[in-house]
Every structure is written in structure tokens, then in C-alpha cells.
Scaffold this motif. Sequence first.
Motif, short mmCIF file in Angstrom:
data_model
loop_
_atom_site.label_atom_id
_atom_site.label_comp_id
_atom_site.label_asym_id
_atom_site.label_seq_id
_atom_site.Cartn_x
_atom_site.Cartn_y
_atom_site.Cartn_z
N GLY A 639 -11.72 3.38 72.08
CA GLY A 639 -12.16 4.76 71.99
C GLY A 639 -11.04 5.71 72.29
N SER A 640 -11.31 6.69 73.14
CA SER A 640 -10.36 7.77 73.42
C SER A 640 -9.60 7.47 74.70
N LEU A 641 -8.27 7.51 74.63
CA LEU A 641 -7.44 7.25 75.80
C LEU A 641 -6.81 8.54 76.32
N PHE A 642 -6.66 8.60 77.64
CA PHE A 642 -6.01 9.75 78.27
C PHE A 642 -4.60 9.34 78.69
N VAL A 643 -3.86 10.29 79.19
CA VAL A 643 -2.44 10.09 79.42
C VAL A 643 -2.14 8.97 80.41
N ASN A 644 -3.04 8.72 81.36
CA ASN A 644 -2.76 7.70 82.36
C ASN A 644 -3.33 6.33 82.00
N ASP A 645 -3.95 6.22 80.82
CA ASP A 645 -4.50 4.94 80.40
C ASP A 645 -3.38 4.01 79.91
N ASP A 646 -3.59 2.72 80.17
CA ASP A 646 -2.61 1.71 79.80
C ASP A 646 -2.93 1.18 78.40
N ALA A 647 -1.97 1.28 77.51
CA ALA A 647 -2.12 0.71 76.16
C ALA A 647 -0.94 -0.20 75.88
N LEU A 664 -7.65 6.90 69.64
CA LEU A 664 -7.58 8.38 69.62
C LEU A 664 -7.05 8.85 70.96
N MET A 665 -5.82 9.34 70.98
CA MET A 665 -5.25 9.91 72.21
C MET A 665 -5.78 11.33 72.37
N ARG A 666 -6.27 11.68 73.54
CA ARG A 666 -6.67 13.07 73.77
C ARG A 666 -5.63 13.78 74.64
N CYS A 667 -4.39 13.47 74.37
CA CYS A 667 -3.26 14.08 75.06
C CYS A 667 -2.06 13.99 74.13
N ALA A 668 -0.97 14.66 74.53
CA ALA A 668 0.23 14.64 73.70
C ALA A 668 1.12 13.45 74.01
N GLY A 669 1.12 13.03 75.29
CA GLY A 669 2.01 11.95 75.69
C GLY A 669 1.55 10.60 75.18
N PHE A 670 2.50 9.75 74.80
CA PHE A 670 2.14 8.42 74.30
C PHE A 670 3.10 7.36 74.85
N ASP A 671 3.75 7.66 75.98
CA ASP A 671 4.76 6.74 76.50
C ASP A 671 4.15 5.45 77.05
N ARG A 672 2.81 5.41 77.26
CA ARG A 672 2.18 4.20 77.77
C ARG A 672 1.52 3.38 76.65
N VAL A 673 1.80 3.81 75.43
CA VAL A 673 1.27 3.08 74.27
C VAL A 673 2.40 2.26 73.65
N VAL A 797 10.50 17.66 77.66
CA VAL A 797 10.99 16.54 76.86
C VAL A 797 9.99 15.40 76.93
N PRO A 798 9.90 14.57 75.89
CA PRO A 798 9.01 13.41 75.94
C PRO A 798 9.58 12.36 76.88
N LEU A 799 8.70 11.55 77.45
CA LEU A 799 9.16 10.48 78.32
C LEU A 799 9.52 9.26 77.48
N LEU A 800 10.80 9.00 77.39
CA LEU A 800 11.32 7.86 76.64
C LEU A 800 12.24 7.07 77.56
N LYS A 801 12.73 5.96 77.06
CA LYS A 801 13.69 5.21 77.87
C LYS A 801 14.91 6.06 78.19
#
Length: 818
Positions: A639-647, A664-673, A797-801
Motif C-alpha cells: 500500500g502506501s509507504l511513509f518516509v520512515n518505512d523500510d522498503a 505509493l510513496m506519500r512523501c518525496a524522499g525515497f532513500d529507504r527504497v 538535497v536528496p539523501l544519497l550515498k
Amino acid sequence: EIVLVCSGESTGDAERRLDGWMDVDLTARGAEDAAKAGELLKAKGCCFDVVFTSVMKRSIKTAWAASGACDSCAMPVINSWRLNDRHYGALQGGDVTSAFEFQLNTSADAVPPLVDRKQEQHPCNDAAYASVPQRTLPGGESFKDVCERIRPFWDDSIGPCVLAGRRSLVVAHKDSLRALCMHLQGLTAEEALKLDISPATPLVYELDENMNCVKSEVLSDVGAAGGMKVCMFSKKPCDAELASSLEAEFPGSFSFENPCTPETAAWCKGAQAVCLYIHDECGADIVATFKSMGVKLILLRCRNHDKLDLESCDAAGIKVVSVRDVVADPIGEHALSLAVCLNRRLQRASNRTRDDNYMLGGLVGIDFNSKTCGIVGTGVSGLAAARCFAAFGMSILCCGPNKFADEFAALGAKFVSLPELYAASDVVSLHVRLSPETRKMIDESAINAMKPGVILINVSRGGLIDTDALIDALFSGHIAGVGLDVYHGQDKLFWRDWSKEKMSDQCASFDAKFLKLINLPNVLVTPRTCFLTEMSLQRNREHVVSNARAFAEGREMQSEVRPQTAGTVDSWRIEKPVGGVDKEEAAAIVEEVSADLTLAVFSADTLWRTHLAPLVRAFPRTTFIDATCSPQCAALCTGSLFVNDDASRDVLSIFRDNGVTLILMRCAGFDRVDLEAAKEFGISVARVPAYSPYAVAEHAAALALTLEKRLVQVYNRMRMGAYDQGGLTSRDFAGKTVGILGTGKIGQIAAKIFKSLGMRVICYDVFQNDVIKVELGLPYMEMDQVLAESDILSLHVPLLKSTTHMINKESIAKMKPG
């Protein structure tokens, strides 16, 4: 001819103590001024045959320095206890304000508490007066007592010398010289007590053969400014530099922490100007006192003053100047700071996180962008506030005189009637003076005319708001939040730390309505700190001193205040109750995709259950799961994941095994996906990269403003009863530098907001874009340069390596201190 000189500044004068018969020494400035007095006498052509002084060392040393400077050294010096200063009895050595409490400077008959002859402080126990008949030595004196003490010495010593043509110099003290002036000028004791006697300032009398004064002259080395002194009331710690500047510019100036009241107004005796703050009283009775004390100028170190009787000042010939055109920008910034802090609930969020509560419930605000701000009052502070709110992309409505019509037009502002402004504004900010017409202009009728859910800001005058009506509207929810830098009963509350007082004193002094206000979660009160910025205090100081100097030199002053009629607004009131404006609620139209689609919403607390209610209507088989998505609960399904969810890969493999095809991400960040794993497993990932860039950028600016203005600190201190201003001085944003790290959509909006607040904006990003360079005209710099030059750094800035821990020990070391 006879010349009178008051002794130079003593150590007691410098500390604002009553010297009296205490044998204190001159300060370095006192000795320097004494020598200057001698130079003035020499330039005048004065030389002397005899010098008279008291037995006080400060008088004797002044005589030595003055006579030496004017080359009159070979003449007798006669010391007499009868020329001593007034004996202040038990008050001697205490603060000068105690003399006013006993009316010693306003009543010639007033006597201080006496010192008993058995006490060590009595002069009969001082070896210096062993040869003086004890019955003549005082344990405390009124001014009339001083006059009676000096008269025999005039008749037996000074008078005969002058009558014989011997050029005489008398160096004594303020009250003993006033007593001599009373005799020379034929004054009453009450009239003589009002004479201004300045330290080390020669007063030359020319007498006829009958010893009548035919001419008197005060000698000064810098014209009109030389003898001018300024008295400051209500001195606060933040006024220390201003007080020092006035004392340096106008020697002999003095200050009191006490406010100006009918009881303290006469404390200005000896000053030609008084410096007042917002809560100092200055009605007709006080103006009359100022006039009787020789005051010619009132220097306001605040913008407006509703307690000042301008008509009485005008009639008394007392000029009034303010700083109303100097400190407007910080007021606008403060109004905006209160509004954004309230809107984003930052004071509550900060306290909750300190208590380990990281839930989002109750913290929902609105995007200011595209909303409307109503500016009530269109003077310089209203204009400054309009500029600040416009920086957030708000539409501006204003009501008031159109003196700055062109400036408001440049902001796209529209002048409307007061009812129209109330009805359409999401934020209402007050910037009008307090007058009989505007007192309690924000009453029940005005509030009812406002848009439901409005945020009300008042950085002007507390009396503009009917507190009862405000409290009712806060409880009903009609007003979503209120930010106050003023309160109608602030004079008895603000500028004091009540948390250190006894509970009984707090209960006896506190305003029950005020306590109710500050304990509401949607109320933010600051103790009159809108002007409390470093630049504002500096400009204020320079403006006050400049005006005082201009007055002393007979030049035109800035921001002179004169009696005037009210503005051109038809009415500041809503005469009849007007209902809130009816608004059609926007209906959420959700297109039903498939009633068979199953959704699982992870990290679904109460906030998200409420806001995702339309999802349930569209997809009835939606499940809300409180738990954060992790390998342990991923099998509960997709379903819908939030920024602190683990993917992570492990979670995605579980999703694949359960038939999940969409995240479906309900946030902009995707660093945990794990995007590579999602692609491998055939799972699509959709996010909301621009779901609210304005909200994020506004939040960044709101955090910066809240931090700089110490609003969370103030919020907590006010609830504890600490209403002082200590530690609350901030910086003006205008003119400072902000560094934007990351110039995507959010960074661009943040840059625009900060630029519109008058800040210098510099940027860094690996990928530069034309919005920053061309549309906003902002420079890109190397990251180290941005770190070194920025007063504020805002990260977007996005969270990247490559960006993980980009702010580390090394990068912090490169940052500008502070």
C-alpha cells in the motif's frame, strides 16, 4: 565680579549616589572637566584674588585644577564647612532616587531621615569638624537649612571680599551654590531649588555697587550642547549602550531603571532632555513637571507613545522626537515570525520532541503561498510587514492611509475596506496606533467578520484588542492562533522575571486573563521584543543621539512628532456584528479506479487516517496499519509507504511474494527504497516529488525565523512567568546572508523567500539551473565558500550515498561562526 563653579564629577556622582558630606574624590573625568573650566575662565579673561571652597576634597581639587589652568595660583584659598554640600542624613551614600522619594529635590522644606549624634556617620563624630560648634553640625538638612547655613559665611567672608573689589572664585556644590544664587538673584528657596547647576561649569555674575546682579553668564566649551544633559527613564539591559552613548556625548547625563510616573518625573532635574520608553507615563501633569524642571526635548526610544500628551507638550514648548522611521523592518520580521511559528505549531513541536513525542497529530498548518494576509495600518511598519508576508507568496490586502501607495502597489497589494480585509484574510496583522478610535477595535464584531481559522498578529499596541472577545474566539476555534508582542496590561507584567518572585507576589500582580491566554497552546506571546535586534538597537541608538545632538546645536531633528488628527480611514471598527464569510468547501472528487483493489497503509497514525479518508471511499478494501513497514510486518501487505518505512530488498521480496505490483510513496524522499530490487521484482514505485514544495520551503524559513527570534524559548519562559527580555536580542534578517544547498524545486522557493526578506542569497548545487541564475539572479558558489559566508544554511538535497553526512565535523569547521 564673582564666579561660582560646582565641583567636578565625583566617584559618587558616577555611581549615582548621594555624596552629601561624604568626602569622596573626583573621577578622572571630574578632574579633566575642572581643568577645562579653568581654561574657559582664562579665555574669558578671569583671574582671582581669593578662592573659597568647602572642606570636601572634591571641591578643593576642583579649585586647584581650575585656578591652575587659568594661571591664578598665587592667592589665598579659604576652606569652610559652611560651603559643604547638603547633608542627606540617613540617605547619604544611597542611590540618588531616594532623594526624590523624600521630595528633597522638589520641596525646599523636605528633610531626609536624620542621623543621630550618637551614630558614627554624624559629623560631630568626625575629627575634621572638631573645631566647629557641635550644635551647628547637621544630621540631615532641607534646602532651606542649607541656605541658612551659608548665609553667615556670605555676610562675614564672601560678601565683604566682593564688595571690596576682590575678584572671588567660589567652588562648592550644587545645593550650596543654589543657596548663593538665591541670594545673588533674589530668588525664593523653591525657585532656587529648580536651578540647573552643572558640574565644573563656571557661572559668572557681574554685580553693581549695591551687590545686585546685573548680568550672569554660563561658560561652556561646546556651545548649546555643552551644558545639555539627558535623563533616561526605564533603563533596561538592552539600553546600556544607548545610556553610555548619551553620557559620552552629553557629560552629566544620567539614567534610572524606574519608569517615568507622576512620582518620579521630577527626577529629571538638571536635564534638558528626557529619554522615554513605551510604558513611561507622560500626561499633562508630567509635562508640566518637565517644563518646571527646564526640559525642552523628549526623546522617544520607541516608535509611538500613546501615553504622551502631545498637545500639552506643544503648549509647553517641549519638542518630541521618536524612532518611528528607524525600526520598522524588525517589526515586520517579528510579525511574520509569530505567524509562521503559530501556523506550523513550531513551539508545540519543539516541546513535544523534547518529551520524546514524535507524532504528527495536531501539527498541521497551511501553505502561506497563495493565501491572503491583511495588513491593518499602512505606515512604515505595516509596509515592512507586507513585504515580509509577500515573501511567502501571500496576496496582500491593506487598510489604512495610502501614504505608501506606490510601495504597496509594487507588492501587488490592494487597498480595501476593513470588512473586506477581515472577510478575505487568512492572516490579519495589526499595525495601527492606539487612540480612542482604535482602542478595542478587535472586538466581538470585528472577530465575527473575520474568516474562520484566521491567525491574528499584534505587534502594535495591546489596547487594540478586546481580550475577552479574543479568548472566546480562541476557545471557539474562530481564531486559529494569535501572536502577541504586546498586551494591554503589559506595563505591570513585562520586562520582569516573575518566576523568581514569591508565589503570593505573582498572584497579587498577575492578570487572570493574561494567564489564561499564555497557557493556550495556540497563543504565542513575546515580551515586547519586536525591536530587539542588534541592528535595530544600533539604529535606535544612533537616531536618539543624533536627534539630541541636533537639538543641542539648533539643527532640524528627524521624526519629530506633533499633534495630529486621525488617519483617513472611515472607521477602524465593525459597528454591527457581521457573520463569518460563507465559503463553498472544495469537494474532493475521487475517480473510482477499482473496487477490487486492495491497499494497505503503513505508518498510519490518526493524522493519516483522517487525511486519507477519501482513499477509503475510492478503495473500500483499504487497510490502515499503525506499524512501520519492516521485514517483520511487511507480510501485512502493500500500500502506501511513509518516509520512515523500510522498503529494503528483504521487504520488497515479501511484497513480491504477496502479489504487490505498486508502491505509493506519500512523501518525496525515497532513500529507504531499494529501487534496483523493485525494478528486478517488477514493482512500480510512485512518489510525490512536488506534493508541497511551498510547505517545505516555508517550513525551512519558519524554522530559521523561530530560531532567530527565540520564539520557543520565549513561549516556555512566558509560561513560567519570566517576562524579561534577557537573552532575546536577535539579528535582523535583512542584509544577512543565507546559503541554499540544493536548488531543486524546494530550494528555489526557499531562495525566493529568503531573497524577498531582504537577505543576500548564495547557492550550491552539483546541477545548476536557470531559475536560480536567471529568474532570481542569484549566484552559484563553491560549497566551501557558501559555508564560510552564510549566516544561515538551508539544506534541500536528496539523501544519497554522496550526500550522507555531508554536514560533518569538517564542514562545520568551515562554517561562519554563529
